[in-house]
Design a protein around this motif. Structure first.
Motif, PDB file in Angstrom:
ATOM      1  N   UNK A 161       7.111  -9.831  15.502  1.00 57.31           N
ATOM      2  CA  UNK A 161       6.923 -10.363  14.150  1.00 57.31           C
ATOM      3  C   UNK A 161       6.192  -9.222  12.646  1.00 57.31           C
ATOM      4  N   UNK A 162       6.713  -7.360  13.555  1.00 64.85           N
ATOM      5  CA  UNK A 162       6.152  -6.690  12.423  1.00 64.85           C
ATOM      6  C   UNK A 162       7.719  -5.455  12.689  1.00 64.85           C
ATOM      7  N   UNK A 163       7.987  -4.864  11.235  1.00 57.46           N
ATOM      8  CA  UNK A 163       8.734  -3.633  11.244  1.00 57.46           C
ATOM      9  C   UNK A 163       8.051  -2.433  12.091  1.00 57.46           C
ATOM     10  N   UNK A 164       8.754  -1.728  11.631  1.00 53.83           N
ATOM     11  CA  UNK A 164       8.125   0.148  13.014  1.00 53.83           C
ATOM     12  C   UNK A 164       9.247   0.698  11.677  1.00 53.83           C
ATOM     13  N   UNK A 165       8.017   1.036  11.199  1.00 51.08           N
ATOM     14  CA  UNK A 165       8.107   2.000   9.751  1.00 51.08           C
ATOM     15  C   UNK A 165       8.395   3.439  10.622  1.00 51.08           C
ATOM     16  N   UNK A 166       9.058   4.703  10.183  1.00 44.74           N
ATOM     17  CA  UNK A 166       9.037   5.872  10.068  1.00 44.74           C
ATOM     18  C   UNK A 166       9.292   6.773   8.764  1.00 44.74           C
ATOM     19  N   UNK A 167       8.858   7.663   8.854  1.00 51.33           N
ATOM     20  CA  UNK A 167      10.140   8.247   7.029  1.00 51.33           C
ATOM     21  C   UNK A 167       8.918  10.201   7.708  1.00 51.33           C
ATOM     22  N   UNK A 168      10.348  10.604   8.115  1.00 53.38           N
ATOM     23  CA  UNK A 168      10.168  12.141   8.133  1.00 53.38           C
ATOM     24  C   UNK A 168      10.475  12.851   7.106  1.00 53.38           C
ATOM     25  N   UNK A 169       9.180  13.369   6.740  1.00 49.04           N
ATOM     26  CA  UNK A 169       8.923  14.474   5.176  1.00 49.04           C
ATOM     27  C   UNK A 169      10.522  15.796   5.394  1.00 49.04           C
TER      28      UNK A 169
ATOM     29  N   UNK B  91       0.596  -0.980  -0.009  1.00 48.74           N
ATOM     30  CA  UNK B  91       0.135   0.165   0.056  1.00 48.74           C
ATOM     31  C   UNK B  91       0.743   1.353  -0.219  1.00 48.74           C
ATOM     32  N   UNK B  92       0.507   2.516  -0.937  1.00 49.89           N
ATOM     33  CA  UNK B  92       1.265   3.480  -0.638  1.00 49.89           C
ATOM     34  C   UNK B  92       0.834   3.735   0.194  1.00 49.89           C
ATOM     35  N   UNK B  93       2.363   4.816   1.260  1.00 47.34           N
ATOM     36  CA  UNK B  93       2.011   5.347   2.046  1.00 47.34           C
ATOM     37  C   UNK B  93       2.989   6.591   1.924  1.00 47.34           C
ATOM     38  N   UNK B  94       3.702   6.857   0.752  1.00 54.93           N
ATOM     39  CA  UNK B  94       4.511   7.651   1.584  1.00 54.93           C
ATOM     40  C   UNK B  94       4.947   8.750  -0.460  1.00 54.93           C
ATOM     41  N   UNK B  95       4.675   9.338  -1.222  1.00 49.75           N
ATOM     42  CA  UNK B  95       4.934  10.115  -2.449  1.00 49.75           C
ATOM     43  C   UNK B  95       5.507  11.496  -2.140  1.00 49.75           C
ATOM     44  N   UNK B  96       7.063  11.751  -1.932  1.00 51.53           N
ATOM     45  CA  UNK B  96       7.050  13.177  -1.508  1.00 51.53           C
ATOM     46  C   UNK B  96       8.793  13.180  -1.862  1.00 51.53           C
ATOM     47  N   UNK B  97       9.302  14.097  -0.724  1.00 51.58           N
ATOM     48  CA  UNK B  97      10.598  14.364  -0.920  1.00 51.58           C
ATOM     49  C   UNK B  97      10.661  14.529   0.864  1.00 51.58           C
ATOM     50  N   UNK B  98      11.378  12.921   0.574  1.00 52.69           N
ATOM     51  CA  UNK B  98      12.062  12.084   3.224  1.00 52.69           C
ATOM     52  C   UNK B  98      12.983  13.528   3.271  1.00 52.69           C
ATOM     53  N   UNK B  99      13.312  13.681   4.436  1.00 48.19           N
ATOM     54  CA  UNK B  99      14.291  14.235   4.782  1.00 48.19           C
ATOM     55  C   UNK B  99      15.112  12.606   5.599  1.00 48.19           C
ATOM     56  N   UNK B 100      14.201  11.804   6.777  1.00 49.49           N
ATOM     57  CA  UNK B 100      15.063  10.040   6.680  1.00 49.49           C
ATOM     58  C   UNK B 100      14.024   9.129   6.835  1.00 49.49           C
ATOM     59  N   UNK B 101      13.842   8.203   6.404  1.00 46.03           N
ATOM     60  CA  UNK B 101      13.251   6.618   6.908  1.00 46.03           C
ATOM     61  C   UNK B 101      14.258   5.727   7.648  1.00 46.03           C
ATOM     62  N   UNK B 102      13.583   5.471   8.426  1.00 47.82           N
ATOM     63  CA  UNK B 102      13.941   4.609   9.090  1.00 47.82           C
ATOM     64  C   UNK B 102      13.159   3.050   9.469  1.00 47.82           C
ATOM     65  N   UNK B 103      13.445   1.994   8.932  1.00 45.53           N
ATOM     66  CA  UNK B 103      12.769   0.576   9.439  1.00 45.53           C
ATOM     67  C   UNK B 103      13.929  -0.370  10.484  1.00 45.53           C
ATOM     68  N   UNK B 104      12.671  -0.394  11.253  1.00 48.13           N
ATOM     69  CA  UNK B 104      13.370  -0.474  12.740  1.00 48.13           C
ATOM     70  C   UNK B 104      12.891  -2.210  13.192  1.00 48.13           C
ATOM     71  N   UNK B 105      13.723  -2.614  13.797  1.00 46.59           N
ATOM     72  CA  UNK B 105      13.835  -3.903  14.623  1.00 46.59           C
ATOM     73  C   UNK B 105      13.663  -3.725  16.287  1.00 46.59           C
ATOM     74  N   UNK B 106      14.445  -2.943  16.643  1.00 45.81           N
ATOM     75  CA  UNK B 106      15.480  -2.839  18.207  1.00 45.81           C
ATOM     76  C   UNK B 106      14.820  -0.984  17.886  1.00 45.81           C
TER      77      UNK B 106
END
Length: 312
Positions: free
Chosen positions: A221-229, A188-203
């Motif tokens: 059993x899940x990834x933590x996802x975050x994007x900052x514009x 599912x598309x969740x972001x389309x634009x200019x990002x500063x930083x992106x994290x995909x975390x297990x810890x």
């Protein structure tokens, strides 16, 4: 039980080999009983992966402990050699310059081999990024570029912290700040634009102590996802203190600049065929597209019991 110590002799203060061997020598005869201790010292990049694979191939039908002795980079190499071997227990002796993964488990005596060899393993998830595996955090964009640059500046500043701070300043002031990306979570598309930083975390922690994923659980059993514009340098400097403390996800100041969710599969693609700088547990990768997924119950992790301060 065979206990293998894969030692990065140039990690941290370059005293890891001495620290590990001295601790093993000081173990009592009772602690040594039933245990065998084998040391493997690396001499070049990626050798830790080769050593770990060799151990797995040799002891396929025997339970063994394999300890990564170094920092996050050493751990990255070792787990990429252990993946798929369910008979192997993975441990960390933190003698490197940075061991961010262990910050998720406070008050544990990871530096005490006497506690490590009697600890019981837990089963944890890993992050798969294309054909490699990450233990802690995969990050992309501004902070990944800063990590890449600080390696070049270490010789100049003679200090990792000073080199990293200079790299952060250089990148936040760059006119090329930000990446145009398209991101999908579970298709599912969740972001389309200019990002500063992106994290995909297990810890929870990365970057020497930034609490990027305060709700991360390496057993869910899940990834933590975050994007900052992309934001201005001034806005970034005002916000970064909250980000470091892990106070960003519930902070109203971040509502309009941050997207957060959980998922099992994440695709990050640079728009207009542009490359993105990624960082897997401190290891730089540069690609036009990254495909990330959670690998559930991927590895047995040796977790020492919480250390109780007798003076409390």
């Amino acid at each position: 039980m065979k206990n293998f110590f894969i030692i990065n002799k140039v990690a941290g203060t370059k005293q890891g080999e001495q620290i590990v061997k001295e601790q093993v020598e000081k173990l009592s005869s009772e602690q040594k009983a039933g245990n065998e201790f084998i040391f493997r010292v690396t001499s070049r990049p990626k050798e830790a992966t080769e050593i770990a694979k060799s151990i797995c191939d040799t002891y396929q039908n025997e339970e063994v402990n394999v300890f990564a002795c170094g920092g996050d980079g050493t751990c990255f190499e070792v787990i990429n050699g252990l993946i798929g071997s369910k008979n192997v227990n993975f441990g960390i002796i933190p003698v490197g310059s940075c061991n961010d993964f262990l910050k998720t488990f406070p008050n544990r005596p990871f530096l005490k081999i006497s506690e490590q060899i009697k600890a019981h393993p837990i089963v944890i998830d890993l992050i798969k990024v294309d054909d490699e595996y990450s233990l802690n955090v995969a990050n992309f964009g501004f902070d990944a570029k800063s990590n890449y640059d600080q390696i070049k500046y270490r010789k100049v500043f003679k200090s990792i912290k000073k080199a990293y701070n200079f790299a952060l300043l250089k990148n936040i002031l760059s006119p090329k700040l930000g990446d145009k990306v398209e991101i999908k979570v579970d298709d599912k598309l969740v972001f389309d634009g200019k990002s500063l930083l992106i994290n995909v975390a297990n810890a929870k922690y990365y970057g020497g102590g930034f609490k990027c994923a305060p709700y991360a659980d390496c057993q869910d059993n899940l990834l933590e996802f975050m994007v900052v514009k992309k934001v201005s340098p001034i806005t970034f400097l005002k916000m970064v203190k909250y980000y470091k403390k892990g106070e960003h996800l519930d902070n109203p100041k971040f509502i309009n600049i941050l997207k957060y969710c959980r998922g099992k599969k994440i695709q990050i693609r640079g728009k207009n065929d542009k490359e993105i700088v990624g960082c897997l547990d401190g290891e730089t990768r540069i690609k036009k597209e990254f495909n990330v997924e959670i690998i559930s119950n991927a590895i047995n992790f040796i977790l020492p019991d919480v250390e109780i301060n007798k003076y409390q």
